[in-house]
Scaffold this active site. Structure first.
Site, PDB file in Angstrom:
ATOM      1  N   TYR A  88      -7.021   7.804  -9.416  1.00 35.73           N
ATOM      2  CA  TYR A  88      -8.462   7.588  -9.355  1.00 35.73           C
ATOM      3  C   TYR A  88      -9.055   7.944  -7.992  1.00 35.73           C
ATOM      4  O   TYR A  88     -10.260   8.179  -7.885  1.00 35.73           O
ATOM      5  CB  TYR A  88      -8.805   6.130  -9.682  1.00 35.73           C
ATOM      6  CG  TYR A  88      -8.525   5.719 -11.117  1.00 35.73           C
ATOM      7  CD1 TYR A  88      -8.145   6.648 -12.072  1.00 35.73           C
ATOM      8  CD2 TYR A  88      -8.641   4.399 -11.506  1.00 35.73           C
ATOM      9  CE1 TYR A  88      -7.887   6.277 -13.376  1.00 35.73           C
ATOM     10  CE2 TYR A  88      -8.385   4.010 -12.813  1.00 35.73           C
ATOM     11  CZ  TYR A  88      -8.002   4.950 -13.745  1.00 35.73           C
ATOM     12  OH  TYR A  88      -7.753   4.570 -15.038  1.00 35.73           O
ATOM     13  N   LYS A 100       6.645   5.121 -14.014  1.00 40.00           N
ATOM     14  CA  LYS A 100       7.108   6.228 -14.857  1.00 40.00           C
ATOM     15  C   LYS A 100       8.101   7.042 -14.045  1.00 40.00           C
ATOM     16  O   LYS A 100       7.966   8.256 -13.834  1.00 40.00           O
ATOM     17  CB  LYS A 100       5.917   7.080 -15.305  1.00 40.00           C
ATOM     18  CG  LYS A 100       6.240   8.082 -16.421  1.00 40.00           C
ATOM     19  CD  LYS A 100       6.666   7.434 -17.721  1.00 40.00           C
ATOM     20  CE  LYS A 100       6.896   8.493 -18.800  1.00 40.00           C
ATOM     21  NZ  LYS A 100       7.525   7.923 -20.007  1.00 40.00           N
ATOM     22  N   ASP A 152       5.432   3.221 -20.788  1.00 35.28           N
ATOM     23  CA  ASP A 152       5.328   3.338 -22.238  1.00 35.28           C
ATOM     24  C   ASP A 152       6.102   2.225 -22.936  1.00 35.28           C
ATOM     25  O   ASP A 152       5.636   1.647 -23.927  1.00 35.28           O
ATOM     26  CB  ASP A 152       5.773   4.723 -22.712  1.00 35.28           C
ATOM     27  CG  ASP A 152       7.030   5.230 -22.030  1.00 35.28           C
ATOM     28  OD1 ASP A 152       7.508   4.584 -21.077  1.00 35.28           O
ATOM     29  OD2 ASP A 152       7.545   6.287 -22.443  1.00 35.28           O
ATOM     30  N   ASP A 166      -4.839  -0.200 -15.168  1.00 35.71           N
ATOM     31  CA  ASP A 166      -6.118  -0.156 -15.867  1.00 35.71           C
ATOM     32  C   ASP A 166      -5.881  -0.211 -17.376  1.00 35.71           C
ATOM     33  O   ASP A 166      -6.527  -0.971 -18.112  1.00 35.71           O
ATOM     34  CB  ASP A 166      -6.848   1.133 -15.474  1.00 35.71           C
ATOM     35  CG  ASP A 166      -8.288   1.177 -15.950  1.00 35.71           C
ATOM     36  OD1 ASP A 166      -8.784   0.172 -16.486  1.00 35.71           O
ATOM     37  OD2 ASP A 166      -8.923   2.224 -15.787  1.00 35.71           O
ATOM     38  N   ASP A 215      -6.128  -3.798 -20.047  1.00 35.33           N
ATOM     39  CA  ASP A 215      -7.013  -3.813 -21.212  1.00 35.33           C
ATOM     40  C   ASP A 215      -6.233  -4.146 -22.481  1.00 35.33           C
ATOM     41  O   ASP A 215      -6.748  -4.827 -23.380  1.00 35.33           O
ATOM     42  CB  ASP A 215      -7.713  -2.462 -21.369  1.00 35.33           C
ATOM     43  CG  ASP A 215      -8.970  -2.360 -20.514  1.00 35.33           C
ATOM     44  OD1 ASP A 215      -9.318  -3.364 -19.854  1.00 35.33           O
ATOM     45  OD2 ASP A 215      -9.606  -1.298 -20.500  1.00 35.33           O
TER      46      ASP A 215
END
Length: 365
Positions: free
Chosen positions: A146, A195, A227, A251, A255
């Site tokens: 970001y 990851k 994942d 992020d 959620d």
């Protein structure tokens, strides 16, 4: 204690839900003998309308001058709001990213707690909802994709977009320390999510978390791929206690945690820097479709105010009083529409301001 708090009501339902959190904080001040002074500033779409930019230097300075910041919701609906016709750097969320960076807010805490009274709202299978869960997400907030360099260019006649994922040693090390410190105060179990099978940034992340773990031998550290973690959160969220991860992964996963907890309207958050200063906000969006209707759930913002008391002011009893009042209101059957179960007897539907009144009424020493 005399406390100066800057409020950013923001857009959509933001002003409505911040108003109720301020109401509850004032009641806490009355019961516990504190004085809270609030100064309201603009950020987001309302700032664009007023000043042409999502965040002004004056707003940044007023936030820096406070002991903490309490924020509502920023932005509107992409594709429906005039704000999203602007270049990305002029849109409402650009103001939020800039504010986080300007205030040094590198650590985001998002707890996901399934209240027993709301287990029917949990979309997971009944056996998982019965067990309940209480997970704390620790998200790095000012680095990664970001905040990396980005550009769009034409290569061989085709448009190419480039976003850069970059992490420095110190950025990972300071969030790791925060995560271990929080784990020490909870169940002493920390899951570091990355990851590392693909990304160099994740391999550095895993290396530094392993180094920092040597300073916290009581904490059990496990590494998990993002994942796999996303899958495990819906299979059995109760296996997690503290989950730490980088900006974009955090992020997305936070959620997901919000959804399995039943409603975004129940989830608070805190964004902290290395001292006691923090910005506190609900995890949900601005919900412009219900703005001004007095039906939004203010509990996430009220619980964010409790986190403000706990993390920025070290007022543990006062924070407990708010959290206990929320639990008591739910136990007594009071609900806003988003957490209302029409098939359950004995529930009372409340408007936004009525729920704020009820929580304030239940504040006790």
């Amino acid at each position: 204690m005399n406390v100066k708090i800057t409020t950013i009501p923001g857009d959509g339902i933001g002003p409505e839900i911040v108003r109720e959190a301020v109401k509850v904080l004032n009641k806490v001040g009355e019961v516990f003998g504190h004085e809270f002074t609030f100064e309201e500033v603009l950020m987001g779409g309302c700032s664009i309308d007023a000043y042409g930019v999502p965040l002004t230097d004056e707003t940044i300075e007023k936030c820096k001058a406070a002991q903490a910041v309490l924020m509502g919701s920023i932005g509107g609906k992409v594709g429906q709001s005039k704000w999203y016709e602007l270049p990305p750097e002029k849109r409402p969320e650009a103001g939020l990213l800039k504010l986080r960076k300007s205030l040094g807010l590198f650590c985001n805490l998002r707890p996901a707690h399934l209240y027993p009274e709301l287990k029917k709202a949990c979309p997971l299978r009944e056996s998982i909802a019965e067990q309940g869960f209480d997970v704390m997400m620790v998200r790095e907030l000012t680095g990664g994709l970001y905040f990396g360099a980005r550009k769009t260019e034409i290569v061989d006649g085709e448009e190419v977009a480039i976003d850069t994922l970059e992490y420095h040693d110190y950025e990972i090390r300071r969030i790791a320390k925060k995560a271990f410190e929080i784990a020490m105060k909870r169940g002493r179990k920390l899951t570091s999510v990355d990851k590392a099978n693909v990304l160099d940034s994740s391999r550095l992340w895993r290396k530094i978390f392993a180094e920092v773990s040597a300073d916290y031998p009581e904490v059990q550290l496990e590494n998990a791929l993002v994942d796999s973690t996303a899958m495990q959160l819906v299979r059995n969220p109760g296996q997690f206690d503290v989950v730490a991860t980088e900006n974009m992964f955090g992020d997305i996963l936070s959620d997901e945690m919000a959804e399995i907890a039943g409603s975004l309207g129940m989830l608070p958050s805190a964004s902290l820097r290395e001292d006691s200063f923090g910005l506190y906000e609900p995890s949900g969006g601005s919900a412009p479709d219900i703005a001004g209707m007095n039906i939004a759930n203010p509990l996430a913002t009220i619980l964010s105010a409790a986190m403000l008391l706990r993390y920025s002011l070290n007022l543990t009893d006062e924070a407990d009083a708010i959290e206990n009042a929320v639990s008591s209101a739910l136990a007594q059957g009071f609900r806003t529409g988003d957490i209302m179960d029409e098939d359950e007897n004995g529930l009372t539907r409340l408007h936004t301001d009525e729920m704020g009144d009820k929580i304030a009424e239940l504040i006790r020493k």
